[in-house]
Design an enzyme around this catalytic site. Structure first.
Site, PDB file in Angstrom:
ATOM      1  CB  THR A   1      -0.881  -0.001   1.269  1.00 30.40           C
ATOM      2  OG1 THR A   1      -1.426   1.296   1.454  1.00 30.40           O
ATOM      3  CG2 THR A   1      -0.086  -0.333   2.518  1.00 30.40           C
TER       4      THR A   1
ATOM      5  CE1 TYR B   1      -3.592  -2.213   5.302  1.00 32.80           C
ATOM      6  CE2 TYR B   1      -3.262   0.038   4.547  1.00 32.80           C
ATOM      7  CZ  TYR B   1      -3.496  -1.295   4.273  1.00 32.80           C
ATOM      8  OH  TYR B   1      -3.606  -1.704   2.974  1.00 32.80           O
TER       9      TYR B   1
END
Ligand code: UDP
Length: 328
Positions: free
Chosen positions: A116, A140
């Site tokens: 990501t 995350y």
């Protein structure tokens, strides 16, 4: 190729499974169905299992001679990761470690990993290259950065080849509405706005109007999920032809503001809905766009749907179908 797809019943994984199936690959999906759906697996076999269950995972590898693993299974909600970090380190980082242990044991040659843009954190630059320093600002992003590191180290120590794909803002749906984002309590902008347009959400908020951008709202690089899926299929092809391990940004290299996105959703749907301008959401950088030079050069990837109108229309079409199916 015989491939294992973890998280293949989820939003992005299911679009990749569709394209892998269309390309003739032999697919096993391993998914705990925590956020995925059986109907989303349109090719191959679904095995319902958790990556924490190492014995089960081992038995799947023992039964199949996989040439590649595509690893999507993960939690992905940034604010939740701040409130419950260990949930993210367990499911994303530790379970990737579990998977790598089995990949090492069975000497699986190739891996594609879903990473990501959150690994970059709050960069000074607006257009990001893969060589920029990694400085995630939430668990995350950190959980994905740590997974990247383990994959790179294992590749260095063994014959494993990997392609790590760093996704920017993935949106849209299969153009025939066979698949799409079905996640309950979605937080992503285009999904939220489409829920408003289809009447299942009364209104939405714009988080921050005082950013250093053309209209004061954040700029993001929205990539159609089928363009992203194509990158995965091309990454497998690239490795099977002898390509070296790589880290590649996945985005179009241009962006839209939050207000621009909402306007397109209103225009395409013909629906007006309530939009409240509120303060900034923690941890949002003003602009994030991918420098996609490397993926184009390495894989020969070119997008087919680089048009916000197409992305939004496909998301709206899917939303309508999904909401109707829930009412049946
Ligand atoms: N955003 C917003 N309202 C929402 C959801 C998102 O204003 O209901 C903004 C968010 O603050 C960010 C952009 O839209 O600037 C994209 O957010 P999203 O959660 O879709 O993706 P992220 O870039 O955080 O991964």
């Amino acid at each position: 190729m015989k491939v294992l797809v973890t998280g293949g019943a989820g939003y992005i994984g299911s679009h990749v499974v569709k394209q892998l199936g269309e390309a003739g690959h032999d697919i096993i999906v391993y998914d705990n169905l925590s956020t995925g759906y059986e109907w989303a697996v349109t090719y191959g076999e679904l095995i319902v299992g958790d990556l924490a269950d190492v014995d089960k995972l081992d038995s799947v590898f023992a039964a199949h001679d996989f040439e590649a693993v595509l690893h999507f299974a993960a939690h992905i909600v940034v604010p939740e990761s701040v409130e419950n970090p260990l949930k993210y380190y367990r499911n994303n980082t530790r379970n990737t470690l579990n998977l790598l242990g089995i990949i090492e044991k069975y000497k699986t040659p190739y891996m594609v990993f879903s990473s990501t843009a959150a690994v970059y954190g709050m960069p000074d630059e607006k257009v990001l290259t893969e060589d920029m320093p990694l400085a995630p600002i939430n668990p995350y992003g950190a959980s994905k950065m740590m997974s990247e590191q383990m994959i790179r180290d294992l590749s260095f120590a063994t014959d494993l080849k990997h392609v790590i794909l760093r996704y920017f803002n993935v949106a849209g749906a299969d153009l025939q509405s066979r698949l799409g984002q079905a996640t309950p309590e979605a937080t992503h902008l285009i999904k939220v706005a489409c829920e408003c347009a289809s009447g299942v959400r009364p209104g939405m908020k714009v988080f921050g109007t005082d950013y250093e951008t053309r209209d004061g709202t954040c700029i993001r690089d929205y990539i159609h999920v089928d363009d992203l899926a194509k990158a995965h299929v091309m990454a497998l092809d690239y490795m099977s032809k002898g390509g070296d391990s790589e880290i590649l940004n996945c985005g179009y290299g241009s962006g839209f503001t939050v207000k621009e996105v909402i306007d397109v959703v209103k225009e395409k749907s013909g629906q007006d809905f309530n939009v409240e301008e509120t303060g900034r959401r923690a941890g949002d950088p003003d602009a994030l766009m991918a420098d996609n030079t490397r993926i184009k050069k390495t894989l020969g990837w070119e997008p087919d749907h680089a048009d916000l109108g197409v992305i939004v229309q496909s998301a709206l079409d899917w939303e309508k179908k999904w909401q109707a199916s829930k009412n049946d």
